[in-house]
Scaffold this motif. Structure first.
Motif, PDB file in Angstrom:
ATOM      1  N   ILE A   1       0.914  -1.210   0.314  1.00 11.09           N
ATOM      2  CA  ILE A   1       0.080   0.101   0.133  1.00 11.09           C
ATOM      3  C   ILE A   1       1.040   1.280   0.128  1.00 11.09           C
ATOM      4  O   ILE A   1       1.731   1.068   0.891  1.00 11.09           O
ATOM      5  CB  ILE A   1      -1.246   0.409   1.151  1.00 11.09           C
ATOM      6  CG1 ILE A   1      -2.001  -0.924   1.183  1.00 11.09           C
ATOM      7  CG2 ILE A   1      -2.007   1.373   1.350  1.00 11.09           C
ATOM      8  CD1 ILE A   1      -3.156  -0.810  -0.014  1.00 11.09           C
ATOM      9  N   PRO A   2       1.006   2.234  -0.693  1.00  8.58           N
ATOM     10  CA  PRO A   2       1.649   3.318  -0.924  1.00  8.58           C
ATOM     11  C   PRO A   2       1.136   4.122   0.426  1.00  8.58           C
ATOM     12  O   PRO A   2       0.215   4.592   0.870  1.00  8.58           O
ATOM     13  CB  PRO A   2       1.032   4.245  -1.997  1.00  8.58           C
ATOM     14  CG  PRO A   2       0.028   3.051  -2.975  1.00  8.58           C
ATOM     15  CD  PRO A   2      -0.364   2.210  -2.102  1.00  8.58           C
ATOM     16  N   ALA A   3       2.731   4.794   0.657  1.00  6.23           N
ATOM     17  CA  ALA A   3       2.167   5.810   2.134  1.00  6.23           C
ATOM     18  C   ALA A   3       1.204   6.963   1.702  1.00  6.23           C
ATOM     19  O   ALA A   3       1.535   7.349   0.079  1.00  6.23           O
ATOM     20  CB  ALA A   3       3.339   6.019   2.750  1.00  6.23           C
ATOM     21  N   ASN A   4       0.533   7.528   2.199  1.00  7.94           N
ATOM     22  CA  ASN A   4       0.098   8.949   1.920  1.00  7.94           C
ATOM     23  C   ASN A   4       0.677   9.973   2.470  1.00  7.94           C
ATOM     24  O   ASN A   4       2.073   9.356   3.100  1.00  7.94           O
ATOM     25  CB  ASN A   4      -1.559   8.910   3.103  1.00  7.94           C
ATOM     26  CG  ASN A   4      -1.684   8.876   3.768  1.00  7.94           C
ATOM     27  OD1 ASN A   4      -0.782   8.413   4.696  1.00  7.94           O
ATOM     28  ND2 ASN A   4      -2.740   8.948   4.128  1.00  7.94           N
ATOM     29  N   ASP A   5       0.518  10.850   2.349  1.00  8.77           N
ATOM     30  CA  ASP A   5       1.276  12.035   2.674  1.00  8.77           C
ATOM     31  C   ASP A   5       1.670  12.518   4.608  1.00  8.77           C
ATOM     32  O   ASP A   5       2.353  12.579   4.529  1.00  8.77           O
ATOM     33  CB  ASP A   5       0.616  13.881   2.519  1.00  8.77           C
ATOM     34  CG  ASP A   5       0.628  13.828   0.938  1.00  8.77           C
ATOM     35  OD1 ASP A   5       1.638  12.984   0.233  1.00  8.77           O
ATOM     36  OD2 ASP A   5       0.057  14.294   0.180  1.00  8.77           O
TER      37      ASP A   5
ATOM     38  N   ARG B   1      -0.792   2.873   9.128  1.00  9.85           N
ATOM     39  CA  ARG B   1      -0.618   1.963   7.860  1.00  9.85           C
ATOM     40  C   ARG B   1      -1.545   0.808   8.027  1.00  9.85           C
ATOM     41  O   ARG B   1      -2.262   0.243   6.892  1.00  9.85           O
ATOM     42  CB  ARG B   1       1.401   1.940   7.558  1.00  9.85           C
ATOM     43  CG  ARG B   1       1.232   0.022   6.685  1.00  9.85           C
ATOM     44  CD  ARG B   1       1.133   0.553   5.405  1.00  9.85           C
ATOM     45  NE  ARG B   1       1.802   1.467   4.644  1.00  9.85           N
ATOM     46  CZ  ARG B   1       3.158   1.325   4.323  1.00  9.85           C
ATOM     47  NH1 ARG B   1       3.764   0.051   4.321  1.00  9.85           N
ATOM     48  NH2 ARG B   1       2.898   2.599   3.473  1.00  9.85           N
ATOM     49  N   ASN B   2      -1.270   0.556   9.085  1.00  7.75           N
ATOM     50  CA  ASN B   2      -2.637  -0.518   9.092  1.00  7.75           C
ATOM     51  C   ASN B   2      -4.006  -0.606   9.127  1.00  7.75           C
ATOM     52  O   ASN B   2      -4.492  -0.873   8.319  1.00  7.75           O
ATOM     53  CB  ASN B   2      -2.375  -0.994  11.079  1.00  7.75           C
ATOM     54  CG  ASN B   2      -1.194  -1.578  11.122  1.00  7.75           C
ATOM     55  OD1 ASN B   2      -0.184  -2.355  10.686  1.00  7.75           O
ATOM     56  ND2 ASN B   2      -1.352  -1.631  12.814  1.00  7.75           N
ATOM     57  N   ASN B   3      -4.720   0.781   9.412  1.00 11.76           N
ATOM     58  CA  ASN B   3      -6.049   1.381   9.145  1.00 11.76           C
ATOM     59  C   ASN B   3      -5.818   1.041   7.540  1.00 11.76           C
ATOM     60  O   ASN B   3      -6.471   0.872   7.105  1.00 11.76           O
ATOM     61  CB  ASN B   3      -6.137   2.769   9.242  1.00 11.76           C
ATOM     62  CG  ASN B   3      -6.239   3.218  11.324  1.00 11.76           C
ATOM     63  OD1 ASN B   3      -5.852   4.210  11.159  1.00 11.76           O
ATOM     64  ND2 ASN B   3      -6.670   1.619  11.550  1.00 11.76           N
ATOM     65  N   ARG B   4      -5.900   1.608   6.976  1.00 13.15           N
ATOM     66  CA  ARG B   4      -5.251   1.635   4.864  1.00 13.15           C
ATOM     67  C   ARG B   4      -4.641   0.207   4.779  1.00 13.15           C
ATOM     68  O   ARG B   4      -5.950  -0.398   4.042  1.00 13.15           O
ATOM     69  CB  ARG B   4      -3.557   2.351   4.577  1.00 13.15           C
ATOM     70  CG  ARG B   4      -4.153   3.999   4.759  1.00 13.15           C
ATOM     71  CD  ARG B   4      -3.020   4.906   4.471  1.00 13.15           C
ATOM     72  NE  ARG B   4      -2.775   4.928   3.416  1.00 13.15           N
ATOM     73  CZ  ARG B   4      -2.894   5.482   2.232  1.00 13.15           C
ATOM     74  NH1 ARG B   4      -4.229   5.999   2.291  1.00 13.15           N
ATOM     75  NH2 ARG B   4      -2.715   5.098   0.816  1.00 13.15           N
TER      76      ARG B   4
END
Length: 501
Positions: free
Chosen positions: A209-213, A243-246
């Protein structure tokens, strides 16, 4: 998101159906379910618009597709599909202004499926094709609706013959024409590179999953050795939580949109990609006191990344920060707030000040030496100066007790040792009094109730509605601005039974 609506005049409706004025008159009498006209919706961009009889284009186009006499003029994907149709042929991907699409050659022509859920995607791409000669012979363009249909993810379609008319199409209908299950990508993995790389029969891609800002900001803080180790641990903990939530949200999204189906009818959908869960879940939700200590140190820092990280924390988990609700009051000499501001100490701005200020112009930065709360003075509406500050979460006691409460823009606490403080308040609440149009001033009552017992109490407003009813009644009254309620008055109210209503 969803189907965009357009309208057809009587002439346009006749042209769509291929009938004359008399033919239109005949349809109303022949078909009970023929769509009824309406008055064109009001447009603020055309105030001089004359009343006009119009038809909802989607409704008329869909009716035509389901009516044998006009099916050939109706929505392509809503027409009765041929039985035992030959499987379609995959034509590869095509890049569009709204992202990559997958093309399929079918018995009804080329179906273009764009994996994008923005509004007007189907219309915009179909219109571009129609105006540029439609060299790919696309008959209809489908885009994601953003919801779940009976046979899979819901779709919005626009045919190149009438690109301005969108309608909802069935995923299973498209799959029937194509002749196989269709791939679908969850929002966070709807990446152009993954869509372009897909081929029929391909294995489901497992992708990080790509990291968000927000996660990127916190990872930078965690890797920066100029920050205290407790602050770096706090930033890592929150980044791991993001990260876990995404990942959890993406897996849940896949469960919904790629479910097996209803009853004996399987859905014709498979995920094009799933999140890599090799190290999932990452450790988070560590020791609360240690995390609060780390965020407190970040709040006092002056590094730009500390500001960015604090903005993330304010929006995600403000209870970890040492600040209460943002409060703003006018600068007014001679008031109770003026007594408080005289003890403020001017200082250089910290990350906490920067987050408090946002993009506003600031005249000066201060700190309350008794509570360590950041304060700033800034121009308000009409150029008049205001004080903006975080309410404290607790007050220094030193053996003192609450002497009285003054009501002036917010609650002010006077202590028995002569100090004045803004009343403490948690980040998600606000302190007020008077007629709340049916609401009750239970937050103020709860804060005062806790401070009457212990001036140094860290206020907890999770169950503020359980505050003593007599105190709530007192704060629900309309008091004059600047009114002072003594300790005796407050204690008496706390013991008073609730009023009958």
């Amino acid at each position: 998101m969803g189907v965009s609506h357009s309208y057809l005049t009587r002439v346009e409706a006749q042209r769509l159906l291929g009938v004359t004025t008399f033919g239109m008159w005949r349809l109303v009498r022949k078909y009970d379910k023929f769509p009824k006209p309406d008055e064109r919706p009001y447009s603020p961009f055309n105030r001089n618009q004359e009343p006009e009889e119009v038809w909802d284009a989607t409704q008329l186009y869909s009716w035509a597709a389901r009516t044998a006499e006009f099916a050939h003029r109706g929505a392509v994907l809503l027409r009765h599909s041929p039985e035992n149709s030959a499987p379609g042929r995959w034509l590869g991907h095509r890049d569009t202004p709204r992202g990559p699409a997958l093309d399929w050659h079918t018995e009804i022509g080329v179906i273009r499926l764009v994996h994008c859920g923005d509004s007007r995607v189907a219309t915009d791409i179909a219109s571009a094709l129609a105006s540029n000669g439609n060299k790919d012979s696309v008959v209809t363009v489908c885009a994601l609706y953003g919801d779940m249909g009976l046979g899979g993810p819901a779709l919005v379609a626009a045919d190149t013959a009438h690109p301005d008319i969108e309608y909802e199409a069935g995923w299973d209908d498209v799959a029937t024409y194509v002749g196989q299950v269709l791939p679908w990508w969850p929002d966070l993995l709807r990446l152009p590179s993954l869509i372009r790389a897909w081929k029929p029969g391909a294995q489901v891609a497992m992708v990080e999953i790509p990291a968000n800002d927000n996660e990127k900001v916190l990872r930078r803080v965690a890797a920066n050795e100029s920050f205290d180790v407790t602050s770096r641990v706090a930033a890592t903990d929150m980044a791991n939580g993001i990260r876990n939530n995404r990942i959890d949200n993406t897996n849940h999204e896949i469960e919904i949109f790629c479910m097996e189906g209803y009853g004996d009818r399987p859905n014709q959908v498979v995920p094009g990609a799933v999140p890599d869960t090799t190290h999932h879940p990452l450790p988070c939700d560590g020791d609360r006191e240690a995390l609060q200590s780390g965020w407190h140190k970040l709040a006092l820092h002056t590094h730009p990344d500390a500001v960015a990280a604090l903005e993330v924390a304010v929006g995600r988990e403000p209870d970890l920060l040492p600040f209460g609700a943002v409060t703003e009051i006018p600068v007014q000499p001679g008031t109770i707030s003026d007594r408080w501001t005289r003890r403020l100490t001017m200082c250089d701005p910290t990350a906490a000040h920067a987050v408090l200020a946002q993009d506003a112009k600031v005249d000066a930065f201060f700190i309350d030496p008794l509570t360590d709360m950041p304060v700033l003075c800034a121009p308000g509406d009409g150029g008049k100066q205001v004080w903006r500050f975080y309410a404290p979460l607790s007050l220094p006691a030193g053996g003192a007790e609450l002497a009285s409460v003054v009501l002036h823009h917010t609650l002010w606490v006077l202590t028995s040792d002569g100090h004045v403080h803004p009343a403490p308040c948690t980040p998600a609440e606000h302190l007020w009094w008077g007629d709340g149009w049916g609401d009750r001033a239970s937050e103020a009552a709860s804060v005062v109730d806790q401070l009457l017992t212990d001036l140094s109490a860290i206020v907890d407003l999770h169950k503020h509605w359980d505050a003593p009813k007599g105190l709530t009644d007192l704060f629900n009254e309309e008091h004059k601005k600047g009114a002072e309620l003594t300790r005796a008055t407050l204690l008496h109210a706390r013991m008073t039974p609730p009023r009958t209503r």
